[in-house]
Design a protein around this motif. Structure first.
Motif, mmCIF file in Angstrom:
data_model
loop_
_atom_site.group_PDB
_atom_site.id
_atom_site.type_symbol
_atom_site.label_atom_id
_atom_site.label_comp_id
_atom_site.label_asym_id
_atom_site.label_seq_id
_atom_site.Cartn_x
_atom_site.Cartn_y
_atom_site.Cartn_z
ATOM 1 N N LEU A 8 0.850 -1.189 0.000
ATOM 2 C CA LEU A 8 0.000 0.000 0.000
ATOM 3 C C LEU A 8 0.888 1.243 0.000
ATOM 4 C CD1 LEU A 8 -2.937 0.813 -0.037
ATOM 5 C CD2 LEU A 8 -2.930 0.850 2.451
ATOM 6 N N ARG A 9 1.333 1.611 -1.190
ATOM 7 C CA ARG A 9 2.181 2.782 -1.392
ATOM 8 C C ARG A 9 1.523 3.695 -2.422
ATOM 9 N NH1 ARG A 9 7.973 2.351 -0.991
ATOM 10 N NH2 ARG A 9 8.009 3.460 -2.995
ATOM 11 N N MET A 10 1.834 4.962 -2.327
ATOM 12 C CA MET A 10 1.208 5.920 -3.240
ATOM 13 C C MET A 10 1.567 5.638 -4.697
ATOM 14 S SD MET A 10 -0.912 8.387 -3.461
ATOM 15 C CE MET A 10 -1.051 8.852 -1.721
ATOM 16 N N ASP A 11 2.841 5.293 -4.953
ATOM 17 C CA ASP A 11 3.213 5.044 -6.352
ATOM 18 C C ASP A 11 2.473 3.842 -6.929
ATOM 19 O OD1 ASP A 11 4.620 3.200 -4.834
ATOM 20 O OD2 ASP A 11 6.601 3.793 -5.563
ATOM 21 N N SER A 12 2.254 2.809 -6.111
ATOM 22 C CA SER A 12 1.514 1.636 -6.578
ATOM 23 C C SER A 12 0.047 1.968 -6.833
ATOM 24 C CB SER A 12 1.613 0.510 -5.551
ATOM 25 O OG SER A 12 2.938 0.076 -5.397
ATOM 26 N N LEU A 13 -0.536 2.760 -5.931
ATOM 27 C CA LEU A 13 -1.945 3.124 -6.082
ATOM 28 C C LEU A 13 -2.149 4.000 -7.312
ATOM 29 C CD1 LEU A 13 -4.691 2.769 -4.674
ATOM 30 C CD2 LEU A 13 -4.257 4.938 -3.493
ATOM 31 N N LEU A 14 -1.230 4.916 -7.551
ATOM 32 C CA LEU A 14 -1.331 5.769 -8.729
ATOM 33 C C LEU A 14 -1.194 4.960 -10.016
ATOM 34 C CD1 LEU A 14 0.754 8.895 -7.643
ATOM 35 C CD2 LEU A 14 -1.729 8.696 -7.792
ATOM 36 N N ALA A 15 -0.305 3.977 -10.000
ATOM 37 C CA ALA A 15 -0.134 3.123 -11.187
ATOM 38 C C ALA A 15 -1.431 2.385 -11.502
ATOM 39 C CB ALA A 15 1.009 2.139 -10.960
ATOM 40 N N LEU A 16 -2.136 1.931 -10.450
ATOM 41 C CA LEU A 16 -3.429 1.278 -10.651
ATOM 42 C C LEU A 16 -4.428 2.252 -11.252
ATOM 43 C CD1 LEU A 16 -5.490 -1.061 -10.171
ATOM 44 C CD2 LEU A 16 -5.851 -0.089 -7.878
#
Length: 253
Positions: A177-185
């Motif tokens: 649960l990281r911002m970069d991962s969430l943004l990529a989604l």
């Protein structure tokens, strides 16, 4: 802080001091997300007045800052210098579909400064726009067409905006649960592209600039990516046996 930001902060100080010295409410124009971030970073400087940040409806992105005397009760939204207008096509079945950009372009082509206009909520053959009170009459008299559609503008109550925000849901799994991962989604892109948005200062969480790749979003956060849209993080739904997290977001529009 660059020169433009410093000038903006000085303007905010002048408005707050005017409110304090004269004992009257004082308001800014609509602020974009970057301006809101600059303001929020300086909020401790304005403890001599009361502050309200409002854009005309709960999910608003562009907002005004209201400086209020400390002894005055917080103003109801109806008392703020924000007016909701409904722009309706009068072309009936011949109405040409219009986008947010079409409505924004039509309004700005009238010579109105962007700061006088808040958010647009676009529907089928109509749009709601938030504007400063001193622009309402001008818009109603001057905005006669959007794209190829003849339009009529009228003032509506704030209550009419309720339920006008539309979402589409998206679920996906993240390794963490990281911002970069969430943004990529959200962007349906690589983490490298998401990191580029963060490094380029294009990401805002609840109106505050976010540049941390590993920032942990909280349920209910409203995350905006300049040029890509915005979404609400609805939290973690479940986790897999391999430790991946199934999350849900709601994308505006």
């Amino acid at each position: 802080m660059d020169k433009d930001d410093q000038l903006f902060v000085n303007h905010l100080r002048d408005l707050a001091d005017l409110c304090y010295q004269r004992g009257i409410p004082v308001y800014t124009d609509f602020l974009n997300l970057h301006e809101q971030t600059v303001f929020l970073a300086k909020m401790p400087e304005f403890s001599h007045v009361r502050i309200r940040l409002d854009g005309g409806y709960e999910e608003a992105e562009r907002k005004i800052v209201c400086f209020l005397p400390v002894y005055e009760e917080e103003a109801d939204r109806e008392r703020l210098p924000i007016v909701p207008l409904k722009i309706s096509s009068s072309a009936g079945k011949f109405t040409v579909p219009c986008t947010h950009r079409d409505y924004l372009g039509a309004v700005l082509n009238l010579g109105i400064e962007r700061g006088k206009i808040g958010d647009f909520l676009v529907g089928d053959g109509y749009a709601y726009v938030l504007c400063t009170k001193n622009m309402a009459d001008f818009l109603m008299n001057s905005l006669t067409s959007v794209k190829r559609n003849p339009v009529i503008c009228r003032i509506v109550p704030f209550s009419e905006l309720t339920g006008q925000v539309s979402y589409r849901e998206l679920t996906g799994s993240l390794a963490s649960l990281r911002m970069d991962s969430l943004l990529a989604l959200f962007m349906k892109s690589s983490r490298t592209a998401a990191v580029s948005c963060l490094d380029g200062e294009r990401v805002f969480v609840n109106g505050r600039l976010c540049v941390s790749h590993g920032a942990v979003p909280r349920e209910g956060d409203i995350i905006s990516v300049r040029g890509a849209g915005k979404f609400v993080f609805d939290g973690v739904l479940s986790s897999t046996k391999k430790g991946r997290l199934m999350v849900k977001i709601r994308i505006y529009g």
